[in-house]
Design an enzyme around this catalytic site. Structure first.
Site, PDB file in Angstrom:
ATOM      1  N   SER A   8      -5.617 -16.558  40.428  1.00 19.97           N
ATOM      2  CA  SER A   8      -6.714 -17.404  39.966  1.00 19.97           C
ATOM      3  C   SER A   8      -7.771 -17.431  41.054  1.00 19.97           C
ATOM      4  O   SER A   8      -7.490 -17.091  42.202  1.00 19.97           O
ATOM      5  CB  SER A   8      -6.199 -18.821  39.707  1.00 19.97           C
ATOM      6  OG  SER A   8      -7.264 -19.731  39.531  1.00 19.97           O
ATOM      7  N   ALA A  11     -10.474 -23.036  43.013  1.00 19.61           N
ATOM      8  CA  ALA A  11     -10.199 -23.688  44.298  1.00 19.61           C
ATOM      9  C   ALA A  11      -9.394 -24.969  44.132  1.00 19.61           C
ATOM     10  O   ALA A  11      -8.529 -25.295  44.955  1.00 19.61           O
ATOM     11  CB  ALA A  11     -11.507 -23.984  45.020  1.00 19.61           C
ATOM     12  N   ASP A  70      -0.204 -20.602  33.323  1.00 17.26           N
ATOM     13  CA  ASP A  70      -0.975 -20.680  32.090  1.00 17.26           C
ATOM     14  C   ASP A  70      -0.711 -22.054  31.520  1.00 17.26           C
ATOM     15  O   ASP A  70       0.432 -22.542  31.543  1.00 17.26           O
ATOM     16  CB  ASP A  70      -0.575 -19.590  31.094  1.00 17.26           C
ATOM     17  CG  ASP A  70      -1.661 -19.412  30.024  1.00 17.26           C
ATOM     18  OD1 ASP A  70      -2.837 -19.253  30.391  1.00 17.26           O
ATOM     19  OD2 ASP A  70      -1.342 -19.438  28.824  1.00 17.26           O
ATOM     20  N   TYR A 155      -9.971 -30.852  28.604  1.00 18.69           N
ATOM     21  CA  TYR A 155      -9.697 -31.901  27.616  1.00 18.69           C
ATOM     22  C   TYR A 155      -9.371 -33.255  28.259  1.00 18.69           C
ATOM     23  O   TYR A 155      -9.062 -34.210  27.553  1.00 18.69           O
ATOM     24  CB  TYR A 155      -8.530 -31.478  26.711  1.00 18.69           C
ATOM     25  CG  TYR A 155      -8.803 -30.238  25.898  1.00 18.69           C
ATOM     26  CD1 TYR A 155      -9.528 -30.299  24.707  1.00 18.69           C
ATOM     27  CD2 TYR A 155      -8.331 -28.995  26.314  1.00 18.69           C
ATOM     28  CE1 TYR A 155      -9.780 -29.153  23.953  1.00 18.69           C
ATOM     29  CE2 TYR A 155      -8.581 -27.844  25.577  1.00 18.69           C
ATOM     30  CZ  TYR A 155      -9.304 -27.925  24.399  1.00 18.69           C
ATOM     31  OH  TYR A 155      -9.555 -26.793  23.662  1.00 18.69           O
ATOM     32  N   LYS A 178      -3.735 -38.284  38.965  1.00 13.62           N
ATOM     33  CA  LYS A 178      -3.522 -37.244  37.960  1.00 13.62           C
ATOM     34  C   LYS A 178      -2.412 -36.288  38.407  1.00 13.62           C
ATOM     35  O   LYS A 178      -1.509 -35.958  37.637  1.00 13.62           O
ATOM     36  CB  LYS A 178      -4.826 -36.481  37.714  1.00 13.62           C
ATOM     37  CG  LYS A 178      -4.691 -35.351  36.699  1.00 13.62           C
ATOM     38  CD  LYS A 178      -6.008 -34.596  36.538  1.00 13.62           C
ATOM     39  CE  LYS A 178      -5.803 -33.325  35.733  1.00 13.62           C
ATOM     40  NZ  LYS A 178      -7.024 -32.538  35.566  1.00 13.62           N
ATOM     41  N   HIS A 183       0.867 -32.183  34.024  1.00 16.46           N
ATOM     42  CA  HIS A 183       1.720 -31.070  33.611  1.00 16.46           C
ATOM     43  C   HIS A 183       1.869 -30.057  34.744  1.00 16.46           C
ATOM     44  O   HIS A 183       2.964 -29.563  35.001  1.00 16.46           O
ATOM     45  CB  HIS A 183       1.166 -30.406  32.357  1.00 16.46           C
ATOM     46  CG  HIS A 183      -0.284 -30.034  32.414  1.00 16.46           C
ATOM     47  ND1 HIS A 183      -1.272 -30.922  32.784  1.00 16.46           N
ATOM     48  CD2 HIS A 183      -0.927 -28.850  32.164  1.00 16.46           C
ATOM     49  CE1 HIS A 183      -2.442 -30.304  32.742  1.00 16.46           C
ATOM     50  NE2 HIS A 183      -2.263 -29.062  32.380  1.00 16.46           N
ATOM     51  N   ARG A 184       0.754 -29.742  35.443  1.00 16.36           N
ATOM     52  CA  ARG A 184       0.845 -28.777  36.543  1.00 16.36           C
ATOM     53  C   ARG A 184       1.639 -29.367  37.701  1.00 16.36           C
ATOM     54  O   ARG A 184       2.452 -28.687  38.321  1.00 16.36           O
ATOM     55  CB  ARG A 184      -0.537 -28.336  37.012  1.00 16.36           C
ATOM     56  CG  ARG A 184      -0.452 -27.217  38.057  1.00 16.36           C
ATOM     57  CD  ARG A 184      -1.806 -26.622  38.442  1.00 16.36           C
ATOM     58  NE  ARG A 184      -2.383 -25.891  37.334  1.00 16.36           N
ATOM     59  CZ  ARG A 184      -3.471 -26.270  36.669  1.00 16.36           C
ATOM     60  NH1 ARG A 184      -4.108 -27.374  37.000  1.00 16.36           N
ATOM     61  NH2 ARG A 184      -3.941 -25.551  35.683  1.00 16.36           N
TER      62      ARG A 184
END
Length: 200
Positions: A8, A11, A70, A155, A178, A183-184
């Site tokens: 990716s 940053a 992903d 989103y 966050k 999720h990450r």
């Protein structure tokens, strides 16, 4: 020093990964920082498949350890859409405003209790020797009725996670808050455990 190339050039993503996978002697670089030009076609129909495509392409080019992810949004009332098409839901890659507008249109007549959704992140790590490890993380919540907050991207202004009392969108909390529930973040914590048990 172990070099890990992140498939990716984002940053913010690098920063989050560095914080989560702070193994001693590990150094993370984006594709650009590593002097690589890798942009394979992500034509798999799962998050895992697309992450694997990116990881294998970068690994073949570099011979280094690589990490690819992903991720996207799954909305239950839309049978899991936008899913792997999250970043190009409205047609153009990365047009957050158009994607959010389309999502709100699609859910215009969907009642609150059926607006359940989740963010999903799948990670694929390939070590120098080709050893592959994967991890998956999710965060459950609902889709709101309007964009709220300026902190996030994608989103985030529409996604109301079950955390934070189910009141705030991901764009209304700090980056640290966050990361603690995202999720990450969840996928990275799972991958860290997997790496520690398998490779260290």
């Amino acid at each position: 020093m172990k070099q890990v190339i992140i498939a990716s050039n984002n940053a913010h993503k690098v920063q989050e990964i560095e914080t989560a996978l702070d193994f001693e002697g590990w150094e993370f670089k984006t594709l650009r920082q590593a002097g690589l030009d890798s942009d394979p076609e992500e034509d798999a129909d799962t998050f895992l498949g697309n992450a694997r495509i990116k990881a294998r392409a970068a690994h073949e080019l570099s011979g280094s350890a690589v990490l690819a992810d992903d991720s996207g949004l799954e909305v239950d009332a839309l049978d899991g859409a936008p899913g792997v098409y999250s970043s190009r839901y409205a047609g153009e890659h990365g047009d957050d405003a158009a994607n959010n507008a389309k999502l709100l249109r699609e859910l215009a007549n969907v009642p609150d209790e059926k607006r359940t959704a989740r963010f999903v992140c799948t990670l694929v790590f390939i070590d120098e020797d080709g050893t592959e490890l994967t991890a998956r993380g999710t965060i459950e919540g609902k889709i709101g009725y309007e964009e709220r907050g300026n902190e996030g991207f994608g989103y985030d202004p529409l996604f109301v996670p079950d955390e934070f009392g189910g009141e705030l969108t991901l764009a209304q909390v700090s980056q640290a808050q966050k990361n603690s529930v995202s999720h990450r973040g969840n996928a990275l914590r799972a991958l860290r455990k997997n790496i520690s048990e398998t490779l260290k």
